[in-house]
Every structure is written in C-alpha cells, then in structure tokens.
Design a protein around this motif. Structure first.
Motif, mmCIF file in Angstrom:
data_model
loop_
_atom_site.group_PDB
_atom_site.id
_atom_site.type_symbol
_atom_site.label_atom_id
_atom_site.label_comp_id
_atom_site.label_asym_id
_atom_site.label_seq_id
_atom_site.Cartn_x
_atom_site.Cartn_y
_atom_site.Cartn_z
ATOM 1 N N TRP A 16 9.668 2.739 -5.918
ATOM 2 C CA TRP A 16 8.302 3.253 -6.069
ATOM 3 C C TRP A 16 8.057 4.710 -5.706
ATOM 4 O O TRP A 16 7.333 5.392 -6.424
ATOM 5 C CB TRP A 16 7.301 2.341 -5.350
ATOM 6 C CG TRP A 16 7.358 2.376 -3.854
ATOM 7 C CD1 TRP A 16 8.178 1.632 -3.054
ATOM 8 C CD2 TRP A 16 6.571 3.173 -2.972
ATOM 9 N NE1 TRP A 16 7.957 1.916 -1.747
ATOM 10 C CE2 TRP A 16 6.967 2.861 -1.655
ATOM 11 C CE3 TRP A 16 5.563 4.128 -3.167
ATOM 12 C CZ2 TRP A 16 6.398 3.481 -0.538
ATOM 13 C CZ3 TRP A 16 4.990 4.738 -2.052
ATOM 14 C CH2 TRP A 16 5.405 4.398 -0.759
ATOM 15 N N TRP A 45 10.652 -3.525 -2.130
ATOM 16 C CA TRP A 45 10.448 -2.096 -2.389
ATOM 17 C C TRP A 45 11.631 -1.301 -1.815
ATOM 18 O O TRP A 45 12.409 -1.828 -1.010
ATOM 19 C CB TRP A 45 9.150 -1.617 -1.743
ATOM 20 C CG TRP A 45 7.904 -2.356 -2.177
ATOM 21 C CD1 TRP A 45 7.185 -3.242 -1.431
ATOM 22 C CD2 TRP A 45 7.226 -2.263 -3.437
ATOM 23 N NE1 TRP A 45 6.114 -3.702 -2.139
ATOM 24 C CE2 TRP A 45 6.097 -3.113 -3.378
ATOM 25 C CE3 TRP A 45 7.447 -1.534 -4.610
ATOM 26 C CZ2 TRP A 45 5.202 -3.272 -4.436
ATOM 27 C CZ3 TRP A 45 6.544 -1.694 -5.664
ATOM 28 C CH2 TRP A 45 5.446 -2.543 -5.578
ATOM 29 N N TYR A 65 1.730 4.341 -11.246
ATOM 30 C CA TYR A 65 0.705 3.937 -10.274
ATOM 31 C C TYR A 65 -0.674 4.066 -10.922
ATOM 32 O O TYR A 65 -1.246 5.150 -11.011
ATOM 33 C CB TYR A 65 0.851 4.752 -8.979
ATOM 34 C CG TYR A 65 1.728 4.022 -7.977
ATOM 35 C CD1 TYR A 65 2.941 3.477 -8.381
ATOM 36 C CD2 TYR A 65 1.332 3.834 -6.662
ATOM 37 C CE1 TYR A 65 3.743 2.772 -7.489
ATOM 38 C CE2 TYR A 65 2.133 3.124 -5.764
ATOM 39 C CZ TYR A 65 3.338 2.597 -6.183
ATOM 40 O OH TYR A 65 4.115 1.897 -5.309
ATOM 41 N N MET A 124 0.851 -1.184 0.000
ATOM 42 C CA MET A 124 0.000 0.000 0.000
ATOM 43 C C MET A 124 0.878 1.222 0.000
ATOM 44 O O MET A 124 1.968 1.218 0.538
ATOM 45 C CB MET A 124 -0.836 -0.101 1.274
ATOM 46 C CG MET A 124 -1.309 1.205 1.871
ATOM 47 S SD MET A 124 -2.483 1.975 0.856
ATOM 48 C CE MET A 124 -2.140 3.668 1.251
ATOM 49 N N LYS A 125 0.421 2.208 -0.634
ATOM 50 C CA LYS A 125 1.252 3.386 -0.715
ATOM 51 C C LYS A 125 0.538 4.593 -0.149
ATOM 52 O O LYS A 125 -0.662 4.710 -0.249
ATOM 53 C CB LYS A 125 1.626 3.693 -2.170
ATOM 54 C CG LYS A 125 0.425 4.049 -3.012
ATOM 55 C CD LYS A 125 -0.068 2.880 -3.806
ATOM 56 C CE LYS A 125 -1.518 2.616 -3.578
ATOM 57 N NZ LYS A 125 -1.839 1.726 -2.576
ATOM 58 N N ASP A 160 8.182 -2.531 2.291
ATOM 59 C CA ASP A 160 7.822 -1.110 2.353
ATOM 60 C C ASP A 160 6.996 -0.800 3.588
ATOM 61 O O ASP A 160 6.380 -1.689 4.180
ATOM 62 C CB ASP A 160 7.012 -0.718 1.112
ATOM 63 C CG ASP A 160 5.722 -1.526 1.000
ATOM 64 O OD1 ASP A 160 5.779 -2.740 1.223
ATOM 65 O OD2 ASP A 160 4.665 -0.931 0.703
ATOM 66 N N GLU A 161 6.983 0.456 3.924
ATOM 67 C CA GLU A 161 6.053 1.020 4.897
ATOM 68 C C GLU A 161 5.918 0.170 6.157
ATOM 69 O O GLU A 161 4.823 -0.233 6.526
ATOM 70 C CB GLU A 161 4.679 1.229 4.229
ATOM 71 C CG GLU A 161 4.763 2.208 3.082
ATOM 72 C CD GLU A 161 3.418 2.469 2.396
ATOM 73 O OE1 GLU A 161 3.201 3.621 1.984
ATOM 74 O OE2 GLU A 161 2.616 1.525 2.266
ATOM 75 N N TRP A 165 -2.901 -1.018 -7.261
ATOM 76 C CA TRP A 165 -3.330 -1.184 -5.872
ATOM 77 C C TRP A 165 -4.837 -1.038 -5.850
ATOM 78 O O TRP A 165 -5.397 -0.191 -6.552
ATOM 79 C CB TRP A 165 -2.663 -0.121 -4.995
ATOM 80 C CG TRP A 165 -1.171 -0.201 -5.008
ATOM 81 C CD1 TRP A 165 -0.323 0.592 -5.714
ATOM 82 C CD2 TRP A 165 -0.353 -1.138 -4.308
ATOM 83 N NE1 TRP A 165 0.978 0.206 -5.486
ATOM 84 C CE2 TRP A 165 0.988 -0.850 -4.627
ATOM 85 C CE3 TRP A 165 -0.624 -2.203 -3.433
ATOM 86 C CZ2 TRP A 165 2.058 -1.582 -4.106
ATOM 87 C CZ3 TRP A 165 0.443 -2.921 -2.921
ATOM 88 C CH2 TRP A 165 1.768 -2.622 -3.250
HETATM 89 C C1 ACM Z 1 4.050 0.897 -2.097
HETATM 90 O O1 ACM Z 1 3.304 1.551 -2.844
HETATM 91 N N1 ACM Z 1 3.993 1.057 -0.797
HETATM 92 C C2 ACM Z 1 5.006 -0.027 -2.621
#
Ligand code: ACM
Length: 824
Positions: free
Chosen positions: A454, A437, A479, A1-2, A387-388, A530
């Motif tokens: 990303w 990522w 994206y 998730m971004k 990521d995140e 996503w």
């Molecule tokens: C991402 O969009 N968190 C890879």
C-alpha cells in the motif's frame, strides 16, 4: 487506516495544460477496439444503424444518442471485433441453455433473463437448448465449453440472428453476460420497463479473459458503517465490472463491526464510540460531533452478504486487524493489552499506540475470533491487517520483552513477525492463506503470506522477490479516499492526496523492477475505500465511481490496450447507466477541458473539449455560465485578457462544475525564456515557455500552471524580439506556507537592449508578515521601468534555499513557485 505519507505538493500530478494529439481522429473501429485488436471488418459507421433506430424511440425519454456508447464495454475485452448489423431482442427471443442440468449455469441463465426482462418488460425464460435451437433465429444460446482454456474467460458472438455465449465455467458466462449488458442500449439498466424501445445489440465477436486473477475492491466499515443494502449494491457494481474480491475491513480502532458469539463485548462495547471527529483530523484544535456512534453486522447479515456476493462470483475476504488498529477490541477486553488501560474506542483518526499484547491469552482470543470468522467466510484468503502497529507498548512491556527473549527474537519487529507467523500457522491449519499489508514484512515474512502493498510498491517488490504472492494497492493510484480534484475547496472533505480518474487508469500493478518470473507473483490489484471522511452511501459512491471502472480495466484488460480518451468515452456511457440505477458518482470526467493555443499575432485561441456530446456554454468575464450563456460553436479567439469559464449542459442540468482558466496577453506572451538555473522537472509547468504562456496560476499549488524551483533561484532572461518601451515588469509567485512553498527573499529586475549589458530596476521583497501568512495566495512582485527601451528582461527571484527559522519545517528545502513573468 493510512497515514498520508507523501508531502502533499509532491504528489505526482497530471497536467491539465496539454495539447492533445489527434487520437480522436483515428478510425472509429480503432478507437473502439483498443484491446488486442484483431481487426475491424465493418465500415466505420455501420454498427450505428440499429442504434439510431432506438435513438428515435428513446428520444421521448431524454436518452442519449446511441452512437456515443456503441461497444462501450468496461473493462475492455481482450479481443473485440465489431461487425455490421445487430441482434434484435424481442418478446419472442429464446434463451436456450446447453447444460441446463448444471445448477450454476441455470442460475446464471436466470440472471440473464431477469436482467433483460426488467427493462424490456418481456417474460423471457431460460430453457434447455434443443438441437433445433442451434440454428434457429432469435436465440440467445449459452453454455459451457470445456475446450475453452481460461478459467474466468468467455467467448461471445452476437450476430443478426443469434447470440452465442460460451465459457469454461459458469463464472465466465456471468462475465459474458456483463459484457452483453454493456453492448445493449444503456436503457437495459432501467429499473422500469421501457416497452417502446427497440432493443438492438450490435454484432460483435469477443474473446475475453482477465489479466489478473485477484481483482479487488475494499470497504472500511470500521470508521463508518454502511447498510447491508448498500454493501450489496457495491458488490453488484463490482461484479458488473468483473471484479471478484471484496475486501471487507471489519475491525478498527474506532469500531469492531462483526458479531463474535464467544466475545459479546466486542460488539456490546467495541462497536460503539463516544463521538467522532468533526472536520479534519489535522484541524487545530480538533472538533468533535458529540454523538455516540456505532453498530455492527450480525453473523446472519454476514452470511447473507457472503452468499449474495458468491452468487455474483465475488469472494468476500474479511479483514480482522492485528496486532494494531485494535483499540476497539481492547476497550472490550482490556486484558488483551500491554497496559491496564483503560482503553476507549477511538474517536480520532490516525495510528494508535495501544495494540494487542503478545500474550497467550491474546492468541487464544484471536484464534477463537478467527474460528468464527472462518465459519462465516469460505474465502481462501483471510486478511489480518498487520499495518501501522507502533511498537511503543511492546517496548515497555515486561511480558512482550519476555516473549522476545523466550523466542530468541532480535527486537519488536521480529516480535511482530512472530505474531503474524503464529496467526498464519493457525490459518494454514484450517486450509486458509494469510494476507497482510506491507508491514508484515517487518522482521521477516511468514512463510506462505501474501502481501498487499500500500504505501507504494516497494513492499510488493520485496515480497515478490522473496517468492511471495503480491496484491498491489498503492496509495499513489488506488486510494479512493483521496481527493478527485486539485482544488480541494470545491470538493467534499477527504483525507488528502489527489487521485483523479486518469491517474487510476494509469495504474500498472506490475512494477518494472520485477523480472518476468517475479512479475508472476503479482496476482492482481485492488483499490481501497477508507471511510474516515465517508459517512454516507452517497459519498462512498461519489468516491468509488467512476474510479472503480478505471481499476477494473487495469486489472482485467491487457496492458497493451490502454487508451485514456477511449476509456473516458466508455465511462460516459456507464455514467448514464448509473443515472438509471440511481447510483451516485463523481462528474469530473464530464468537465470541459480548455486547449489553448497562442496564435502568430499573439492572441489566444481556445478549443473546448468534452467527453459527452452536449452543448457547451461559456463566459469570458469570470461569471458562472448557464444555459443562457453563449454556446460554444468552435475555437474561441480571445480579444485580450480574459477568464474563460465553460461547462456542458444537458437537459438543463450542468454536467459538472464549470472550469475556468485565465489568459493574459502582454509584451512577453509567447516569448522565449532562457534559464540560468534549472526548474524542477516534477511539476506539469516544467516547460520552457510556462513563464510566458499567458496563464496565471491559482492558490492551488497543483493546478498545473506553477513552475517549481526547489532549493534554487529563478533566473530567467526573456527576449522580447525587438526593442520597445517598457513600463513595468512583474513576476507571479505562490505563497503556500503549509506546503513549503514560500515567497522569494527578494526579486531583482533588469533590462537590456543588447542582452549583454543589463541595467537594474528597483528590487522587490516581501515583508515578514506577508511571508509567514498561512493563507495560500498567488502574489505578484514587480518593478517600474518608466518607459525605458529594452529588448531583454531579466528576473532573478532569490529562493530561501532552506525553509526559514519561522517555518515549522525549518531547514528543509524551500520551494519557489512561479507562474508568469508579465511585461507591459
Ligand atoms: C493502510 O492504509 N494502512 C493499509
């Protein structure tokens, strides 16, 4: 998730207000042959002849004029030479294979025969080639040629008597077949036989091979699930455009989607959430749908999809997220977290603080999970997310802190690196390679890791400079969950951003910051889908297509051949195929563009342009055009102020949403502007004449008509050319509080006869309530001049500089947006 990291109004924008060059007037062969042009030996119209025949036959089925889609190959081949004439496909055409003994080649040949048989109704059957087939008429000959170099390349010759397709590997033959299908009339994609058509394939010589070896599309099934049949269709479409990596994002905070036999609770518990956000995650207050949601893919379904993809030369790369985006797994197995929980499968989007705790138990769990995953996915690359992953839980966990001390790590970022390295060691021991990522750069990259970049390209650049492989997938260009139109109110809900087709087409995976040796590390590019705001296959298609086609050309075709106008025409042909295949897509590329020009006598002459040859209808009063509205025959000269709304209509159907633009004619229209303070170069209206171009902006900050001043006043002096009586002066400004675009503190107006001595008119200033109103609105502030004679007009709109106290970003730089200075 971004997260959406870019403040919305800073997203780069393409200007819709552009006077196009005369590219379309280039010779036909040049517009068609945009790759590495090797020539054009046919007169401009010759390949159209066979096409015209099929048009006659096709007319009964409301099919398109074939000229518009001649040689509409996407992605554009490396070398393409259009020739005169074409090959007629008939019931007697022979499909002959050299190397019939190779089961992959035989399979690919059957794929070709099936593809041709469906729409033609023929019963072509591939057979082993005999010596006499070499020169015999009406043969499609395909086979391997070990002398060819490119692993994925092919050579295709279509002549009037035969078609010859050669490749080093079966994969190349498969790609050659995709090209052949695009050369054929679009009706070749009909799911039902169309026996009355003449199937002519224009003569060409093509030599093709991809620019990058990694050409990917991603799909998030964590946020929303998609049926197996949809996933297969998605893979089919990828393969059609020569994409070869399907990145399947299988685990998320909001749902674990893959059956793992050893840990049944992952799908019994982790695959189900209590409810889902309704509306946008940023809405205050948040709303929920109150419906339990979930599901997962069984191992049998996974095997089926992997095999389906492999048959189309698509590798499925699974993503098992760690250490973050793991709340669903924690809900199933709370002992893997750093706190006792309880954990719940997430019901809102965004980044969650509960992540895997670096316990031995967690590593055993992850290795067990990955072991089952590796059994299912032959892909050499395995994506582990990375990521995140917020570090709050690790900061306050005794266990995590003990690991930091035990391993001599500096901080939680190095702990993340330790985490990833352990997983990499495991994957490497099984002969696989880790992809993650950008955030896997934190605390140091694992030795063999490939970085999927990303948030921008900085992570990719850093990784390439450290000698790591990189896949570019920046939010800015890749994206596909971002909006496709500037005016979001006319679009289905999306996460944010703005990524039109044209911008995807401008994606360049190799940043100029890399040396040529470092550039070699960029193994390709990918776009991500996503699905927080994508619940249905139809919406997934709307978001993915045609943007996926632009991506395919970016990652396959030579960089030198980029040609947006030519590409847009080729996309149009593909959209007709999508219609036949029943695939949904976004139609923005079919919208009618307005190209205004100010005539010497101060009127607007507007040319309308559309990618598809279809009647354009328009209105001049702001109403929506339909088939009864006047039909466009040539540039329209507007009598005075008008709102021109236009749309292309084909067979009674609007091809896109109508597009409107307003034009106003006043004393200052087209007159020069002198600026005392600079405008920001960031916005498309960063042009000297933007404030007198007769174009008024809308409530959409990025509609291309607003000139931006950051931290700076508007200080403009207009020269009307001659002294004349002036009644009123107005300046148009935008209020868009959320995007930090605020009304000026006050506006001063002055007039002058000589350009040196100015006399002030009354100032204007907005009230407090007006300032703070959150509803985006274009507004005007003005002053009466009561018929004073003047040649020069000065407007100074005072920007706040910093956002005022009442703003939630108080103290940050304030933007002032201005569209027009109107003098009457
Ligand atoms: C991402 O969009 N968190 C890879």
């Amino acid at each position: 998730m971004k997260k959406l990291r870019i403040p919305r109004h800073r997203v780069n924008m393409a200007s819709p207000f552009r006077f196009r060059s005369g590219k379309a007037m280039l010779a036909r062969c040049l517009t068609l042959v945009t790759g590495a042009l090797i020539g054009c030996d046919a007169p401009a119209s010759s390949p159209a002849k066979p096409a015209r025949q099929q048009t006659e036959a096709a007319r009964t089925r409301q099919t398109p004029p074939a000229q518009s889609r001649d040689l509409a190959v996407i992605p554009m081949p490396r070398k393409l030479l259009a020739k005169a004439g074409g090959f007629s496909l008939t019931a007697r055409t022979r499909v002959a294979i050299q190397g019939y003994g190779d089961p992959e080649v035989a399979r690919v040949a059957r794929h070709l025969a099936q593809l041709l048989n469906t729409a033609t109704g023929f019963a072509l059957e591939p057979r082993a080639a005999k010596a006499e087939h070499r020169d015999s008429k009406g043969t499609i000959l395909l086979g391997l040629d070990p002398a060819l170099e490119a692993e994925e390349g092919y050579r295709l010759t279509v002549g009037s008597t035969r078609i010859d397709l050669r490749a080093k590997r079966a994969r190349g033959l498969f790609y050659g077949i995709q090209t052949l299908r695009q050369l054929a009339p679009v009706q070749i994609d009909s799911p039902e036989p169309l026996p009355e058509l003449a199937w002519t394939i224009p003569a060409v010589e093509i030599e093709d091979a991809p620019r990058f070896r990694y050409r990917g599309m991603h799909l998030d099934v964590g946020r929303h699930l998609f049926p197996v049949e949809f996933i297969k269709r998605y893979i089919d479409t990828m393969a059609r455009y020569k994409l070869n990596m399907f990145h399947w994002h299988l685990t998320e905070d909001q749902g674990w989607r893959i059956e793992i036999k050893k840990y049944p609770r992952l799908t019994e518990v982790g695959a189900w959430r209590k409810q889902t956000i309704a509306g946008h995650n940023n809405d205050v207050p948040r709303k929920f749908d109150g419906q339990r949601y979930g599901g997962f893919y069984t191992q049998e379904q996974v095997r089926d999809i992997v095999a389906y993809a492999a048959a189309r030369f698509v590798t499925v790369m699974p993503e098992i997220e760690l250490p973050g985006h793991s709340k669903a797994a924690l809900a199933a197995y709370p002992e893997l977290g750093c706190t006792k929980g309880p954990f719940e499968v997430a019901t809102i989007w965004g980044v969650h603080e509960d992540i895997y705790c670096p316990k031995e138990k967690t590593f055993r769990f992850l290795e067990d999970v990955l072991s089952e995953v590796l059994e299912l996915f032959p892909s050499r690359y395995i994506h582990i997310g990375g990521d995140e992953a917020p570090k709050a839980r690790w900061k306050s966990s005794k266990l995590a802190q003990a690991v930091i001390r035990r391993e001599g790590l500096k901080d939680e970022h190095e702990l993340q690196s330790y985490f990833i390295r352990r997983i990499e060691k495991f994957l490497n021991s099984k002969g696989r390679r880790l992809v993650g990522w950008d955030e896997i750069l934190e605390g140091g990259l694992a030795p063999d890791a490939t970085v999927m970049s990303w948030p921008g390209v900085a992570g990719g650049i850093a990784a390439a400079k450290q000698g790591h492989d990189v896949i570019m997938s920046p939010t800015s260009h890749a994206y596909f969950d971002y909006y496709q139109a500037k005016d979001k109110t006319k679009e289905p809900i999306a996460i944010g951003g703005y990524l039109p087709l044209e911008k995807v087409y401008r994606f360049e995976p190799v940043p100029p910051a890399l040396s040529s040796a470092e550039a070699e590390r960029v193994i390709g590019g990918q776009a991500n889908l996503w699905t927080e705001y994508i619940k249905t296959p139809s919406k997934a298609e709307y978001m993915a297509y045609p943007r996926m086609l632009a991506l395919s050309e970016v990652v396959w075709s030579p960089k030198a051949g980029r040609d947006w106008d030519g590409f847009a025409k080729r996309v149009d042909a593909e959209l007709r195929r999508f219609d036949l295949l029943g695939i949904d897509y976004a139609r923005h590329v079919l919208a009618v563009k307005q190209e205004p020009e100010l005539t010497a006598d101060g009127r607007f002459r507007v040319a309308l342009r559309a990618v598809r040859q279809a009647p354009i209808h328009y209105t001049l009063d702001g109403s929506q055009p339909d088939a009864r509205s006047p039909r466009y025959e040539g540039p329209i000269t507007l009598a005075g102020n008008a709102t021109l709304t236009a749309v292309a209509i084909e067979a009674g159907r609007l091809l896109s949403l109508p597009r409107a633009a307003s034009y106003s004619v006043h004393l200052a229209t087209g007159k020069p502007v002198r600026y005392g303070r600079p405008f920001s170069p960031k916005y498309p209206a960063a042009r000297e004449l933007a404030l007198t171009d007769g174009r008024r902006g809308s409530a959409v900050a990025r509609d291309g008509l607003w000139q931006g001043f950051v931290d700076e006043d508007l200080d403009a002096t207009l020269d009307l050319g001659q002294e004349q009586p002036i009644q009123r002066i107005e300046v148009g400004v935008l209020r868009h509080v959320r995007d930090s675009i605020v009304l000026p503190e006050r506006v001063e107006f002055r007039v002058s006869k000589d350009g040196r001595h100015f006399s002030p008119l009354p100032e204007a200033s907005p009230g407090q309530a007006e300032q703070r109103n959150e509803t985006p609105l274009p507004m005007r502030f003005g002053a009466d001049a009561n018929g004073q004679a003047a040649r020069y007009v000065q407007v100074v709109a005072h920007n706040h500089g910093k956002l005022p106290d009442w703003h939630r970003r108080a103290g940050k730089r304030a933007w002032l947006f201005v569209d027009e200075i109107v003098v009457r």
